[in-house]
Enzyme design. Structure first.
Site, short mmCIF file in Angstrom:
data_model
loop_
_atom_site.label_atom_id
_atom_site.label_comp_id
_atom_site.label_asym_id
_atom_site.label_seq_id
_atom_site.Cartn_x
_atom_site.Cartn_y
_atom_site.Cartn_z
N THR B 96 1.10 -0.84 0.24
CA THR B 96 0.05 -0.05 -0.07
C THR B 96 0.87 1.22 0.13
O THR B 96 1.56 1.42 1.05
CB THR B 96 -1.06 0.09 1.28
N LYS B 171 -7.42 1.86 -3.55
CA LYS B 171 -7.16 1.18 -2.17
C LYS B 171 -7.37 2.81 -0.72
O LYS B 171 -7.73 2.20 0.16
CB LYS B 171 -6.02 0.49 -1.78
N1 LIG Z 1 -0.63 -6.51 7.71
C1 LIG Z 1 -1.61 -6.40 6.71
O1 LIG Z 1 -3.23 -6.52 7.33
C2 LIG Z 1 -2.30 -5.64 5.94
C3 LIG Z 1 -1.07 -4.95 5.12
N2 LIG Z 1 -1.20 -3.99 3.83
C4 LIG Z 1 -0.21 -3.64 3.33
O2 LIG Z 1 0.95 -4.76 2.92
C5 LIG Z 1 2.20 -3.60 3.17
C6 LIG Z 1 2.98 -5.17 3.84
O3 LIG Z 1 3.17 -5.42 5.61
P1 LIG Z 1 2.95 -6.51 5.76
O4 LIG Z 1 2.84 -7.71 4.93
O5 LIG Z 1 2.09 -6.65 7.23
O6 LIG Z 1 3.97 -5.93 6.65
P2 LIG Z 1 5.26 -7.09 7.35
O7 LIG Z 1 6.62 -5.80 8.27
O8 LIG Z 1 4.92 -7.69 7.93
O9 LIG Z 1 6.61 -6.82 6.30
C7 LIG Z 1 6.69 -6.41 6.20
C8 LIG Z 1 8.42 -7.13 4.58
O10 LIG Z 1 8.66 -5.72 3.46
C9 LIG Z 1 10.34 -5.82 4.17
N3 LIG Z 1 11.30 -4.43 3.82
C10 LIG Z 1 10.55 -3.23 4.76
N4 LIG Z 1 11.10 -2.74 4.35
C11 LIG Z 1 12.10 -3.17 3.50
C12 LIG Z 1 13.22 -2.55 2.23
N5 LIG Z 1 13.37 -1.23 2.63
N6 LIG Z 1 14.02 -3.99 1.75
C13 LIG Z 1 13.62 -4.87 1.60
N7 LIG Z 1 12.44 -5.45 2.30
C14 LIG Z 1 12.13 -4.67 3.11
C15 LIG Z 1 10.02 -6.22 5.74
O11 LIG Z 1 11.84 -7.45 5.78
P3 LIG Z 1 12.32 -7.25 6.65
O12 LIG Z 1 11.06 -9.45 6.98
O13 LIG Z 1 13.66 -7.92 6.59
O14 LIG Z 1 11.88 -6.35 7.65
C16 LIG Z 1 9.18 -7.38 4.91
O15 LIG Z 1 9.08 -8.71 4.83
C17 LIG Z 1 2.30 -2.54 3.97
O16 LIG Z 1 2.56 -1.83 3.00
C18 LIG Z 1 0.43 -3.37 4.29
O17 LIG Z 1 0.51 -1.55 4.23
C19 LIG Z 1 -2.36 -4.08 2.92
C20 LIG Z 1 -3.30 -5.03 3.94
C21 LIG Z 1 -3.29 -5.45 5.36
#
Ligand SMILES: NC(=O)C1=CN([C@@H]2O[C@H](COP(=O)(O)OP(=O)(O)OC[C@H]3O[C@@H](n4cnc5c(N)ncnc54)[C@H](OP(=O)(O)O)[C@@H]3O)[C@@H](O)[C@H]2O)C=CC1
Ligand SMILES: NC(=O)C1=CN([C@@H]2O[C@H](COP(=O)(O)OP(=O)(O)OC[C@H]3O[C@@H](n4cnc5c(N)ncnc54)[C@H](OP(=O)(O)O)[C@@H]3O)[C@@H](O)[C@H]2O)C=CC1
Ligand SMILES: NC(=O)C1=CN([C@@H]2O[C@H](COP(=O)(O)OP(=O)(O)OC[C@H]3O[C@@H](n4cnc5c(N)ncnc54)[C@H](OP(=O)(O)O)[C@@H]3O)[C@@H](O)[C@H]2O)C=CC1
Lengths: 270, 270, 270, 270
Positions: B96, B171
């Site tokens: 998002t 969204k």
């Molecule tokens: N959780 C929810 O219910 C929902 C989430 N979303 C959206 O989906 C997206 C992900 O959410 P979610 O899965 O919950 O988040 P998490 O924090 O669980 O996961 C984030 C992921 O992104 C990786 N990451 C973040 N920044 C970087 C970077 N700069 N370089 C490389 N890898 C990176 C993290 O790696 P690492 O493991 O190393 O930190 C991790 O794998 C967000 O934009 C959120 O708004 C949308 C709908 C529902």
């Protein structure tokens, strides 16, 4: 005792079809409406007859139903009801009004051995016409049990939620929820239009998920067509939010979003 | 061309199960996660292998999926993707993020003959796990047609809603609706508790009518149990509302309720 | 006719010193207070005597002043006043109350040839003690001219602003302004503290310019010391905003900020 | 060291008269403006000369002043400044911008041994013309001491409020206060007009008390004449509130009223 005679006071948008369902269900219905023409029209459409005054309309009633405008209207009509309504009868108020009024009138009615049930409804004009209203009730448990089968003539679901006033308080919760939903939806549609999206299509997609609401399913298209006619009576909504905000002042709850939405309706009313 | 090789970057709460569905659907999946441990865990649970770097992960890919945190994360990961992703491939971003970013990255990718699709999701962790997400997409029509069958591995419904950025804008509409719904529901429950109502029971009744929402059906009970843990990540919600408010500033829409709810979340975050 | 006998009803935080100024100015003052002890204390401090009932207190009065709590209080005290107050006298109400009440009581009083002036004040306890109140009045012009020199015993500035109710309406404008000022100031101080600024110093600088207000000059330091005791009675402020919001509902104005601030005070009250 | 050569970049509504005061105070002034015509006009009105580029304008300067639009403008102009500005000089930014930018630019400038002072102003066009601005500064103490006498050419009061960014943070407090004051005042006037009051007269009375503000004293009459032209640039105000809301997001403060007022300005902008 089998209920035979019922009266219906107030044949407005809601009351007219509700009283019709009672007639269709086989009850002996006496109606009263301040403006006589509506009562006459009703008598031509349904089996039942019209009385010239409230007092006359309720003199033989087992149960009296009323659906008028606001607190003042309910108080004034109830005063007339109590002139002739026999001891042992029940007065059911379908008006959306304050919980305080319900508590007050339960006391007043009790002095004449009359049960009072506050029973505001939701479902709108369509719900009244189709006999699919939701009824939120407050008051004595056995009195409610007595009126429930009769109410079911026009209700999909009727439930007692506690002592006098509880029906009104539940309706306030209902309106507070709607205030947030409708305003969120209105802002989303406004945003989508400014962003140049095909909002109909977006609504179809997002209504499958966590943003879904009855309002989205049933009102988004209307709102898109004419964003400022919200598909419901803004005046009634303001009355309802005003009642809720007043009650919140009393019970110490904070309703910031509701207060804000109420002010937007002030703009819409103009 | 049949899609064979897909990559998934970012195995967080959402990405981990989404990548799993791809493996289960028979695609050859290469995953990458910044924190290596998660990628290893994933490889133990699903058929597929982990790459040590983004560049390595995408070097043979037909389609790359990514689901990371915010705009900055997407920009940084995309820069790494473009080092090795072959011409003709497609990059699908499930994060998002802002619509501006999507437009910008579509341009950047186009210079290497790579299609970019913005494809934020809704449905939460449960939706990701059950493969029941809703996917709102923007970008080139034929590129979307190519990725759609693959996305369907974890989506109940995926739809293209217009050019680059349209998925993100949709969204935003989704989140604006939710902001109003959740805040209205929170105020109603707070009010009901102050009023001494049995809120569970009231919710059961009013959820039959015009106040119904997915949030009411699925979250009211949780909210009642612990009113201030809203059952979703407040930090993500603030990020999302911030993106929507920023876009509103650009496209000239007024989002008063959304702005207010965003400020309440500021309090909740503390 | 020279005014000789004046009565003062309600010796609260405001009324006690106001009545004192009348005595010091040489008027023959009869006071009444529901709780007798205060009236006795007053008689020990000032020249004048206390009456046991409202009716007794006003039986010989040329002008009666009253400063009580809210609409209900004013209505009840006025009913007692009208039992004995001689024809030709004037009743001045310093209570902050509704404009509707003022219009209603002017009518009621007129039936006994008594003039009614609504005259809410601003300036707080300090203003009452120092005789530096601001008085906003509504009602008959010649009646106001008669009472003005007497009011000047405790007012820095007293002015008639129109027919019955105009004093109350002006006071509402006053409170609406204060609502915005105080909330803006509170947010600025909160922000400054979170930002790690020396807020005292910043206030000193910005109070020289376009952000200056009486509240900033006189209340910022207190607010910084204890941000949530706003240095004024939150309960009174809520009453006043409630009156203004009620009137706005009637006259069709939109007061979004005022409605929001009122809800914050709901939180502060807890 | 005596300051001799000063440069002024950005001869807009604010910068033009500010640079004029420097010339009148006897400094050797070189001006630069993106749109050349304004620089030429300035040279005809004041003693000083115009440079064709930023780099040329600052090549000999002891102190450089700049007053441009927003963060992006400041960043771009500063990059040009750093091409030629001699080591040991000071760069003073009068633009209203973010605190983060100030911290970033202080670092960048330090690498060339140049001091950076963030110094947003208040007082508006009139204050700039009369040399009566208030200047809120952040940055190194001795650097500020060096520029203070020069700044006093156009300032009534200039003060350092802490390290880099503190001037911007103080200006944000200033704007948050103004947001509440102006909105409260606007609602009060709107209410007064709906209530049929003579608002000019009421303002005269209530401006003597606790509702007083600089805005009431100086802007109420203008606002009454044309309620929706707020007597200041709504675009600048939105920019400023946006900066404050962004910073609040970072430092964890809740600015509900500010957020709401910002949304009203969205409506006014249309
Ligand atoms: N959780 C929810 O219910 C929902 C989430 N979303 C959206 O989906 C997206 C992900 O959410 P979610 O899965 O919950 O988040 P998490 O924090 O669980 O996961 C984030 C992921 O992104 C990786 N990451 C973040 N920044 C970087 C970077 N700069 N370089 C490389 N890898 C990176 C993290 O790696 P690492 O493991 O190393 O930190 C991790 O794998 C967000 O934009 C959120 O708004 C949308 C709908 C529902
Ligand atoms: N409309 C809707 O969608 C919904 C409305 N409600 C609530 O139901 C109530 C009625 O609404 P609705 O039917 O739409 O309103 P209408 O205005 O259509 O009807 C009001 C009825 O009350 C009568 N009435 C009003 N005041 C008095 C009085 N003082 N003495 C005697 N009769 C009086 C009117 O008589 P007359 O014909 O002479 O004017 C009329 O029959 C309201 O409280 C409303 O908030 C609840 C849910 C949905
Ligand atoms: N106006 C007011 O009442 C107040 C304004 N401020 C703040 O002061 C600043 C200036 O305001 P104001 O003077 O009113 O604005 P104006 O729009 O009148 O002037 C802006 C000036 O900056 C120049 N400029 C803008 N962007 C660039 C750029 N990228 N490169 C080079 N020059 C640039 C413009 O050049 P050109 O002529 O070529 O466009 C112009 O000289 C703003 O940050 C504002 O918020 C603060 C207090 C009061």
């Amino acid at each position: 005792m089998t209920v035979q005679n019922v009266s219906f006071l107030g044949l407005g948008v809601m009351g007219y079809p509700m009283a019709g369902h009672l007639a269709n269900a086989g009850y002996t219905v006496t109606v009263y409406n301040r403006t006589t023409a509506k009562a006459q029209a009703w008598c031509e459409e349904y089996a039942g007859h019209a009385a010239a005054t409230v007092a006359e309309a309720v003199a033989q009633a087992d149960i009296v139903f009323m659906c008028v405008g606001n607190d003042d209207d309910v108080r004034s009509v109830t005063a007339q009801v109590l002139q002739t309504l026999p001891s042992g009868a029940t007065l059911v108020d379908h008006t959306t009004a304050s919980a305080e009024l319900a508590r007050e009138l339960e006391q007043t009615c009790a002095q004449q051995n009359i049960a009072f049930i506050d029973a505001p409804v939701s479902g709108g004009q369509a719900g009244a016409q189709n006999g699919q209203l939701t009824v939120m009730a407050g008051g004595d448990e056995s009195a409610f049990a007595k009126v429930l089968p009769v109410i079911n003539s026009y209700a999909r679901h009727a439930q007692r939620l506690g002592p006098a006033g509880s029906g009104q308080l539940a309706k306030m919760m209902n309106q507070i929820c709607i205030a947030g939903i409708v305003q969120g939806l209105a802002e989303a549609l406004h945003f989508g239009q400014q962003a140049g999206l095909d909002c109909e299509q977006v609504i179809q997609v997002i209504s499958k998920g966590a943003a879904q609401s009855w309002q989205m399913d049933n009102r988004a298209t209307t709102m898109l067509a004419n964003q400022y006619d919200f598909g419901f009576a803004v005046d009634w909504m303001r009355k309802d939010l005003s009642i809720a905000l007043e009650e919140a002042r009393r019970n110490g709850s904070t309703l910031a979003l509701t207060a804000l939405v109420d002010q937007y309706y002030a703009d819409v009313q103009k």
